[in-house]
Design an enzyme around this catalytic site. Structure first.
Site, short mmCIF file in Angstrom:
data_model
loop_
_atom_site.label_atom_id
_atom_site.label_comp_id
_atom_site.label_asym_id
_atom_site.label_seq_id
_atom_site.Cartn_x
_atom_site.Cartn_y
_atom_site.Cartn_z
N HIS A 223 29.96 -37.51 45.12
CA HIS A 223 28.65 -38.11 44.83
C HIS A 223 28.84 -39.54 44.31
O HIS A 223 28.19 -40.48 44.79
CB HIS A 223 27.94 -37.21 43.80
CG HIS A 223 26.71 -37.79 43.19
ND1 HIS A 223 25.46 -37.22 43.34
CD2 HIS A 223 26.51 -38.87 42.38
CE1 HIS A 223 24.58 -37.94 42.68
NE2 HIS A 223 25.19 -38.94 42.07
N GLU A 224 29.76 -39.69 43.36
CA GLU A 224 30.00 -41.02 42.79
C GLU A 224 30.56 -41.97 43.84
O GLU A 224 30.24 -43.15 43.84
CB GLU A 224 30.94 -40.94 41.58
CG GLU A 224 30.39 -40.15 40.40
CD GLU A 224 29.02 -40.61 39.93
OE1 GLU A 224 28.75 -41.82 40.00
OE2 GLU A 224 28.20 -39.76 39.53
N HIS B 192 27.85 -43.59 45.74
CA HIS B 192 27.32 -44.81 45.10
C HIS B 192 28.29 -45.97 45.30
O HIS B 192 27.92 -47.06 45.72
CB HIS B 192 27.17 -44.60 43.59
CG HIS B 192 26.12 -43.61 43.20
ND1 HIS B 192 24.82 -43.69 43.64
CD2 HIS B 192 26.17 -42.53 42.38
CE1 HIS B 192 24.12 -42.69 43.10
NE2 HIS B 192 24.91 -41.97 42.34
#
Ligand SMILES: [Zn+2]
Length: 360
Positions: free
Chosen positions: A59-60, A63
């Protein structure tokens, strides 16, 4: 990153795991054992938690890699017990970029959910009739799929500065100035944070911690955005001090103490042969006095590697450089000519003046 274990790197971005994360694993191990779960079931619980945190890392990276597409680097990704954090060197200011960077994280979880759901439905595992599905090799995929759906939904709650809140700020920024959009998103974020804290008190202490983080995070970002908008368009030349006090490098510390008590100045320029040689702050004077005595020379306690900045550097950048390098004062030059100093107090005053002028 202190107290963290280096896990590895991808695309130049280092991944760390905070030591407190081990507490989660220990906690799961003991609660599982105490509630009578077998060693195998406990192992499955741990595998599940580790898989989820792997999903959080992905998920990170969602980003971080999207930010990279827009030319924004990520210092590192750190995994904390309450979630992951991609430390971007700066946040995208273009609303469209911010929108995509914020959406990319939850989108990764949606993709994982879809992939795992497809695998489950294709494999024909029958799960519907079971009332209580035990965590096993066969059901692990289902657990991971559901957890990713929950992660995506939870992160999309518009509690700024969570992902959903950033999406909200970006959408609002399309229609109004960024400062106003941040203030609205921040207000909603803080209201939701209070809701998290109150709910958490009764149901789940982790929610209290998340609520506090959101509340403080929202406040910090609102202030930060407001300050930056007030500094925009100005350079160091608009805020620097051309009147300042100098101290000879070989004078005793007692002279600096006298000047400190005698006037308003908290930062001094240390000179040698009429040239700036270093800076001396109130903290350095006190530290010198604590560790030595007032008879030692100023040179011994001064900062002889002062930060040097250009007169025409944008004020916003100067503010950031001073904050990241933990320098409270900088010497200002135009080409090779020394012109004055800039300290954080200066910038704060400048912000106050601009704030009063603009009526923000
Ligand atoms: Zn995220």
């Amino acid at each position: 990153m202190k107290f963290s274990l280096y896990l590895g790197r991808y695309s130049g971005i280092k991944v760390f795991i905070h030591w407190t994360f081990s507490l989660i694993l220990i906690w799961i191990f003991f609660t599982s054992m105490r509630s009578g779960l077998s060693l195998i079931d406990t192992a499955w619980s741990l595998i599940f938690v580790l898989s989820i945190f792997l999903c959080v890392i992905l998920h990170e990276f969602g980003h971080a890699l999207t930010a990279k597409k827009y030319g924004i680097q990520t210092k590192d990704i750190i995994l904390l017990p309450i979630g992951g954090l991609a430390r971007l060197e700066k946040l995208p200011e273009d609303p469209k970029q911010e929108l995509w960077v914020a959406l990319a994280g939850p989108l990764v979880n949606v993709v994982i959910f879809l992939v795992f759901s497809t695998i489950i439905s294709l494999s024909g595992i029958q799960l519907v009739e079971m009332e209580y599905i035990q965590l096993r090799g066969s059901t692990l995929l289902l657990y991971i799929a559901s957890a990713n759906l929950i992660l995506a939904i939870f992160n999309m709650i518009p509690a700024f500065p969570m992902d959903g809140g950033r999406v909200l700020r970006a959408l609002l920024s399309l229609k109004m100035p960024r400062v106003k959009a941040t203030a609205i998103a921040g207000g909603i974020g803080q209201a939701l944070a209070i809701g998290f804290i109150l709910t958490g008190i009764f149901y789940n202490p982790i929610l209290v911690i998340i609520g506090i983080f959101i509340f403080l995070g929202a406040q910090a970002e609102v202030t930060h955005t407001k300050q930056n908008s007030l500094l925009k368009g100005f350079t160091i030349s608009d805020a620097m001090m051309t009147r300042f006090q100098v101290l000879p490098f070989d004078a005793p510390l007692s002279k600096a103490i006298k000047n400190l008590l005698d006037g308003q100045a908290t930062h001094f320029v240390v000179v040698k042969d009429d040239q700036p040689y270093g800076t001396l702050s109130r903290e350095e004077i006190i530290k010198g006095l604590n560790e030595q005595n007032e008879h030692i020379s100023i040179e011994k306690v001064a900062n002889l590697h002062p930060l040097k900045l250009d007169l025409y550097l944008p004020l916003e950048k100067a503010f950031k450089t001073m904050a990241t390098q933990k320098n409270k004062v900088a010497l200002i030059y135009e080409q090779n000519h020394f012109l004055g100093i800039l300290d954080q107090e200066n910038i704060s005053e400048f912000i106050m003046v601009q704030k009063a002028k603009s009526g923000l």
